[in-house]
Motif scaffolding. Sequence first.
Motif, PDB file in Angstrom:
ATOM      1  N   LEU A 186      45.622  38.954  57.017  1.00 13.95           N
ATOM      2  CA  LEU A 186      44.861  39.772  56.073  1.00 13.95           C
ATOM      3  C   LEU A 186      43.937  40.732  56.800  1.00 13.95           C
ATOM      4  N   LYS A 187      43.388  40.283  57.903  1.00 14.40           N
ATOM      5  CA  LYS A 187      42.542  41.148  58.729  1.00 14.40           C
ATOM      6  C   LYS A 187      43.313  42.384  59.182  1.00 14.40           C
ATOM      7  N   GLU A 188      44.533  42.192  59.669  1.00 16.71           N
ATOM      8  CA  GLU A 188      45.343  43.309  60.143  1.00 16.71           C
ATOM      9  C   GLU A 188      45.781  44.194  58.977  1.00 16.71           C
ATOM     10  N   ALA A 189      46.111  43.585  57.851  1.00 15.06           N
ATOM     11  CA  ALA A 189      46.529  44.365  56.685  1.00 15.06           C
ATOM     12  C   ALA A 189      45.404  45.290  56.214  1.00 15.06           C
ATOM     13  N   VAL A 190      44.189  44.772  56.185  1.00 17.23           N
ATOM     14  CA  VAL A 190      43.039  45.587  55.780  1.00 17.23           C
ATOM     15  C   VAL A 190      42.791  46.694  56.795  1.00 17.23           C
ATOM     16  N   ARG A 191      42.953  46.363  58.072  1.00 15.62           N
ATOM     17  CA  ARG A 191      42.743  47.372  59.128  1.00 15.62           C
ATOM     18  C   ARG A 191      43.687  48.556  58.969  1.00 15.62           C
ATOM     19  N   LEU A 192      44.886  48.315  58.479  1.00 11.38           N
ATOM     20  CA  LEU A 192      45.869  49.385  58.298  1.00 11.38           C
ATOM     21  C   LEU A 192      45.504  50.334  57.170  1.00 11.38           C
ATOM     22  N   GLY A 193      44.493  49.976  56.385  1.00  6.77           N
ATOM     23  CA  GLY A 193      43.987  50.882  55.360  1.00  6.77           C
ATOM     24  C   GLY A 193      44.792  50.903  54.082  1.00  6.77           C
ATOM     25  N   LYS A 194      45.619  49.897  53.872  1.00  8.85           N
ATOM     26  CA  LYS A 194      46.478  49.882  52.688  1.00  8.85           C
ATOM     27  C   LYS A 194      46.114  48.776  51.701  1.00  8.85           C
ATOM     28  N   VAL A 195      45.101  48.000  52.016  1.00 13.12           N
ATOM     29  CA  VAL A 195      44.813  46.807  51.220  1.00 13.12           C
ATOM     30  C   VAL A 195      43.373  46.821  50.723  1.00 13.12           C
ATOM     31  N   GLU A 196      43.221  46.509  49.444  1.00 16.26           N
ATOM     32  CA  GLU A 196      41.900  46.276  48.886  1.00 16.26           C
ATOM     33  C   GLU A 196      41.872  44.883  48.282  1.00 16.26           C
ATOM     34  N   ILE A 197      40.704  44.269  48.309  1.00 20.38           N
ATOM     35  CA  ILE A 197      40.560  42.899  47.813  1.00 20.38           C
ATOM     36  C   ILE A 197      39.635  42.894  46.599  1.00 20.38           C
ATOM     37  N   LEU A 198      40.088  42.271  45.539  1.00 24.19           N
ATOM     38  CA  LEU A 198      39.291  42.102  44.334  1.00 24.19           C
ATOM     39  C   LEU A 198      39.013  40.615  44.179  1.00 24.19           C
ATOM     40  N   SER A 199      37.784  40.208  44.427  1.00 21.98           N
ATOM     41  CA  SER A 199      37.440  38.789  44.437  1.00 21.98           C
ATOM     42  C   SER A 199      36.776  38.353  43.133  1.00 21.98           C
ATOM     43  N   ASN A 200      36.598  37.034  43.004  1.00 24.10           N
ATOM     44  CA  ASN A 200      35.980  36.435  41.821  1.00 24.10           C
ATOM     45  C   ASN A 200      36.729  36.743  40.535  1.00 24.10           C
ATOM     46  N   GLN A 201      38.050  36.846  40.616  1.00 21.82           N
ATOM     47  CA  GLN A 201      38.873  37.155  39.452  1.00 21.82           C
ATOM     48  C   GLN A 201      39.942  36.071  39.275  1.00 21.82           C
ATOM     49  N   ILE A 202      39.943  35.417  38.125  1.00 24.91           N
ATOM     50  CA  ILE A 202      40.958  34.408  37.827  1.00 24.91           C
ATOM     51  C   ILE A 202      42.121  35.087  37.109  1.00 24.91           C
ATOM     52  N   VAL A 203      43.333  34.891  37.622  1.00 28.30           N
ATOM     53  CA  VAL A 203      44.507  35.425  36.946  1.00 28.30           C
ATOM     54  C   VAL A 203      44.893  34.472  35.816  1.00 28.30           C
ATOM     55  N   ASP A 204      44.910  35.002  34.596  1.00 27.98           N
ATOM     56  CA  ASP A 204      45.276  34.202  33.430  1.00 27.98           C
ATOM     57  C   ASP A 204      46.791  34.164  33.264  1.00 27.98           C
ATOM     58  N   LYS A 205      47.412  35.333  33.146  1.00 27.18           N
ATOM     59  CA  LYS A 205      48.853  35.367  32.897  1.00 27.18           C
ATOM     60  C   LYS A 205      49.438  36.718  33.271  1.00 27.18           C
ATOM     61  N   ILE A 206      50.759  36.756  33.239  1.00 26.84           N
ATOM     62  CA  ILE A 206      51.522  37.979  33.485  1.00 26.84           C
ATOM     63  C   ILE A 206      51.951  38.560  32.143  1.00 26.84           C
ATOM     64  N   VAL A 207      51.883  39.887  32.016  1.00 26.80           N
ATOM     65  CA  VAL A 207      52.302  40.579  30.794  1.00 26.80           C
ATOM     66  C   VAL A 207      53.601  41.321  31.076  1.00 26.80           C
ATOM     67  N   LEU A 208      54.587  41.171  30.204  1.00 33.46           N
ATOM     68  CA  LEU A 208      55.882  41.822  30.372  1.00 33.46           C
ATOM     69  C   LEU A 208      55.985  43.111  29.563  1.00 33.46           C
ATOM     70  N   ASN A 209      56.934  43.946  29.956  1.00 29.59           N
ATOM     71  CA  ASN A 209      57.300  45.090  29.129  1.00 29.59           C
ATOM     72  C   ASN A 209      57.915  44.586  27.826  1.00 29.59           C
ATOM     73  N   LYS A 210      58.069  45.464  26.849  1.00 25.57           N
ATOM     74  CA  LYS A 210      58.595  45.058  25.546  1.00 25.57           C
ATOM     75  C   LYS A 210      59.997  44.472  25.640  1.00 25.57           C
ATOM     76  N   ASP A 211      60.816  44.992  26.576  1.00 27.34           N
ATOM     77  CA  ASP A 211      62.186  44.486  26.696  1.00 27.34           C
ATOM     78  C   ASP A 211      62.262  43.185  27.506  1.00 27.34           C
ATOM     79  N   ARG A 212      61.144  42.759  28.076  1.00 29.09           N
ATOM     80  CA  ARG A 212      61.033  41.519  28.864  1.00 29.09           C
ATOM     81  C   ARG A 212      61.937  41.514  30.098  1.00 29.09           C
ATOM     82  N   LYS A 213      62.283  42.676  30.590  1.00 26.59           N
ATOM     83  CA  LYS A 213      63.111  42.773  31.793  1.00 26.59           C
ATOM     84  C   LYS A 213      62.270  42.897  33.054  1.00 26.59           C
ATOM     85  N   ALA A 214      60.993  43.231  32.885  1.00 26.37           N
ATOM     86  CA  ALA A 214      60.119  43.413  34.051  1.00 26.37           C
ATOM     87  C   ALA A 214      58.674  43.140  33.650  1.00 26.37           C
TER      88      ALA A 214
END
Length: 547
Positions: A222-250
């Motif tokens: 993670l240290k190297e990933a952040v150094r590459l400038g492509k990663v941001e971290i959002l902390s203190n966030q609990i993931v509840d669930k995943i939301v699908l498109n209407k067709d439920r394909k993705a």
Amino acid sequence: MINKPYEVIIVGSGATGGMAALTMAKAGVRVLVIERGPELEIKQANGTEPCNMIRRLIGVSTGNYQNQPQHPGFWKSNPLLYANKKANPYTFPAKSPFMWTQGNQVGGRSLTWGGITLRLADEDFEASKDKQYNLEWPISYKDLESHYSEIERFLRVHGNKDDLDQLPNGEYIGNLPFTESEARFASNIKEKLNLPFIHSRGFGANTDKTKWPRFSSLGSTLKEAVRLGKVEILSNQIVDKIVLNKDRKAAKSIIVVNQKNGERSELESKLIILCSSTIQTIRILLSSEESNNSNGLIDPSNSLGKNLMDHISTCRFFTVPIEKNLTNYSDKNNNHLLTGAGSFFIPIGRNRSTKNNYVGGYGIWGGIDRFEPPDILKKYKNTKTGFLIGHGEVLPNHKNTVSLSKSKDAYDISIPHISIVWRENEKRIVSEMNKMIELIINSGKGRIIPVNEILNIPFTKQILSKSVATKNDAPPPGYYIHEVGGAPMGNDKGKSVLDNWNRLWECRNVLVVDGACWPTSSWQSPTLTMMAITKRACEKAIIDFKD
């Protein structure tokens, strides 16, 4: 909130989350890493003594820490790195306890990882084809071999090339030496029992407390990933669930809850990678599944949450006499601290299973003169203290499950209900491991002692006597912190939750790469293999992403 655009959401920032972030960042993909817990400074994460001990004692007395004191790491780390159970609840059947250790902070449980890096062997993948297993690996050792090597070179792990079929060689920077007591012990075991006795493979001690340990994602991937400038971290966030498109394909997005104010947000992404540890990942998937959402995820196998596994373990402490010409290595230089690489391994593997009436494999980890107490506190004078821990494979069993409890947490999120029991096969492995451990100790001129006799201090004896690791029976599931399974990968969508590239069968832009994806548990420490699986799956996703 995050201002920069991102293309991939990674849930979890531990060993697999860090590996996923680095793989994506190297390909130029912009990533948002979601972490349930806070982002700590190094000094916060390390803590200091006696403050850490005060926190431990308060946590134990208030019930905030219930299972954690059973783990040796709890007593040498800052207890803040072990999640408060009251704030992170789960349930289990009254007669079937599960000891779930959570690490809710940026870096996850990689901050308290023991740092052992063992590869699975080809025989471990092939064994899943036997009739005793109801699930089969869709990949082989060859599919992970190059990824193992790249990760080992990047992490700079210690080890020795021992040319064992049951434990393939890796890419090492050299081994850490045995203590003199271990070297003598090894000589006796090899001569009398003809067993493989090798330097453990992994990380040494983190001696620079101003830097994150190399075995943690914060000190490596993670240290190297952040150094590459492509990663941001959002902390203190609990993931509840995943939301699908209407067709439920993705998948369209994820719903997160801010732990500071309870606010819910929806974060959209082209690709979602679940790395939040086995049980949390299963919890997220179950919360997103169609039985809990009219427009939810489809699981053709109807097996999501089933076949949860953990390693079954057993432990013995012992003493060996100090030879007349033995140098005392218990000095102030700490050259022989107990670490992932500063220890030894006796990798038994699978070759004893048929004749001993059990299915699976096991290995024995140990050390001597790695945690030697002062002579004045030792009950047994003129000895060195050692331990052997056997950890064995647990077979997949559809009755061992993670489901959603009727109870919810403070943020109205369903909490996991974990139900797993040891079956007869696991009990036979424990019996075999105990016999082998006792044979090894006797052959090494050792003497088995109860753990509460290591220190000649009454108060300590009372605490140690209650340790589950000292009982004749195996500790409860979860104790070894190697839980895997519940959303296995496979070649048949009627039997597996994921395809052979770790994608949900009916929702290909969701990857599951942590321990949840394992069809079998094998016997080796799983973290290195989890990272290799993550790297392989993410590299494939990048190709699909570009197409």
